[in-house]
Motif scaffolding. Sequence first.
Motif, short mmCIF file in Angstrom:
data_model
loop_
_atom_site.label_atom_id
_atom_site.label_comp_id
_atom_site.label_asym_id
_atom_site.label_seq_id
_atom_site.Cartn_x
_atom_site.Cartn_y
_atom_site.Cartn_z
N GLU A 61 11.88 -3.67 12.18
CA GLU A 61 10.56 -3.35 12.69
C GLU A 61 9.59 -4.46 12.28
O GLU A 61 9.58 -4.91 11.14
CB GLU A 61 10.07 -2.02 12.12
N ARG A 84 12.06 5.27 4.97
CA ARG A 84 12.23 4.02 4.23
C ARG A 84 11.77 4.21 2.78
O ARG A 84 12.38 3.67 1.84
CB ARG A 84 11.41 2.92 4.92
N GLU A 96 16.80 5.15 9.41
CA GLU A 96 16.84 4.47 8.12
C GLU A 96 17.26 5.38 6.97
O GLU A 96 17.31 4.94 5.82
CB GLU A 96 15.46 3.87 7.80
N ASP A 106 9.18 9.70 9.61
CA ASP A 106 9.26 8.51 10.46
C ASP A 106 10.49 7.67 10.10
O ASP A 106 10.69 7.32 8.95
CB ASP A 106 7.99 7.68 10.27
N GLY A 107 11.31 7.36 11.12
CA GLY A 107 12.43 6.43 10.93
C GLY A 107 13.72 7.08 10.49
O GLY A 107 14.33 6.65 9.49
N LYS A 109 6.91 3.05 17.14
CA LYS A 109 7.05 4.41 16.60
C LYS A 109 6.18 4.60 15.35
O LYS A 109 5.46 5.59 15.24
CB LYS A 109 8.52 4.68 16.27
N THR A 110 6.28 3.66 14.42
CA THR A 110 5.53 3.80 13.16
C THR A 110 4.03 3.71 13.40
O THR A 110 3.25 4.47 12.80
CB THR A 110 5.99 2.72 12.16
N LYS A 143 7.80 8.45 5.29
CA LYS A 143 8.68 7.46 5.90
C LYS A 143 10.04 7.53 5.20
O LYS A 143 10.10 7.52 3.97
CB LYS A 143 8.11 6.05 5.75
N THR A 147 12.79 8.20 15.58
CA THR A 147 14.08 7.54 15.34
C THR A 147 14.36 6.51 16.41
O THR A 147 13.83 6.57 17.52
CB THR A 147 15.22 8.57 15.31
N ARG A 148 15.21 5.57 16.06
CA ARG A 148 15.78 4.69 17.09
C ARG A 148 16.84 5.48 17.86
O ARG A 148 17.43 6.42 17.30
CB ARG A 148 16.42 3.46 16.46
#
Length: 514
Positions: A511, A282, A327, A323-324, A253-254, A280, A376-377
Amino acid sequence: MDTDLNSAISAFLSNCEDHQLFQLTRFYMERLEQAIEQGVEGVGFMLMGDDHFTGQEYHSVTELAEKGNRAGASKLLLDLVMERGSGARRVMWESFVKLHHHLPKLSRILEEIRERGDGQFAYMDTERGLSEVPAHLKDVRRKHMETLRAQTETLRVNTILMREKVKVFQLVDRYAELTVISTVRDRRLVEHELLARGRDHEEWREKDLRGKLEKIRTDQLFKKSFVQKLKRSVFRNKSGMSAAVAGVPGIGKTTMVQKIVYDWATGKIYQQFQFVFSFKFRDLNSISCRINLKELILHHYPYFGNILGEVWKHTEGLLFIFDGLDEIKDKINFVDGRRDTESQYRDPEFKCNVSEIVYSLIQGKLLPGCSVLVTTRPTALHLLEKAEIGVWAEILGFVGEERMEYFIRYFEDQTVAEAVFKHVEENEILYTMSYNPSYCWILALALGPFFTQRVRDPQRVPKTITQLYSYYIYNILKNHGREIEKPRDVLLRVGQMAFRGLSERKIENPEIPH
């Protein structure tokens, strides 16, 4: 229902002039290649019956299909139709009306055309339109594109060697294309798929792709033709939209986001967007104070200075990437209707939590008309269930020859690449894992040394997952042991995590750069 669809499309086609039918075919060309793969013989037969194909041309199409190259067969058929002219195109579309009952992807296209009706061609013009950048914003756009290109043009890859801990590659040299589908599958389907191993696993995935699952390229994520049917009315009068891409840990994904930003910055995709802003979660988690969108952008892209007010006047030309989502520190509640009535959430200079900014952008409250991409997951997809998401997509990972492509790009020595992939291909457990880029990264790191001319020793090559990970961890400890304060404690924690994952059926897979 099919009778109504057939009648509606037949009426639509009869009202189409030849140049409009040409535009329609060109507009749907790439999707039609997928949609007619399983029915290419039937379409070709009807074209031959009306003397638009010769017997030899029909044979060339069906021969490819019989050899298993259905993608090539459908592409050849469409290319021949475009060469033949308006009569062939009309017969082809009429054949679609007769054959779509057994071709789900084709039915989906015809349903979309019926829904748009007389607005189909205006819609197509809108989709093709490029965003004209105002003259006074061209300099900052050029600076922004140069900055993003510099940030994304290289890919840093960790190794398990002491002498070379990190290798840096050009993204375009290392990036291997992933298969993405324009839906998010039911988790039970995914679990059933994972019960299969090796070639059975690959055949299961390819069978689904031949059926209802439709591939979508990353540059198509903001095409309204992929908007879910139930959501379509939401976006009928909006210029912007939100898209969500889901994928299991390590699926890419990233890296996919990095490639999207790089391709925009080099002018290859998304030219309908004047500016792309990528974040991100994160990194955003480190923001503990209240902040506004203006400060958030200037923190990452300070060269926008005082010109952001001008940028926001053209919201339809803005794309925000987050992204993500899994998280995110502060969970987003899309069910809370109270915020919809609070005007401050529409102000880009109103200070609030980062989660509120993301919420307001996705829902179209803040900078209405802009577009948003979220990755996302699957475990965090429930956070978006009530969100105004138009396009849902899932990364399947590597399918078919894409697996081999990863190893070809990973190794400079193609002999080593072929030897490593052959070993993976012959081992059903390792081959099953190789749909995931992060697993491919581990496979390449761990197996590569056994097939180099300097250390070639095929007899000792890991053949089981236990052997593979043992060798992988051994090399990390051997080459980086001095950097780890208490290796024994680290191994114990990894063991505890693995045991908890097995006993509680939970995946805790961070990841891994690849």
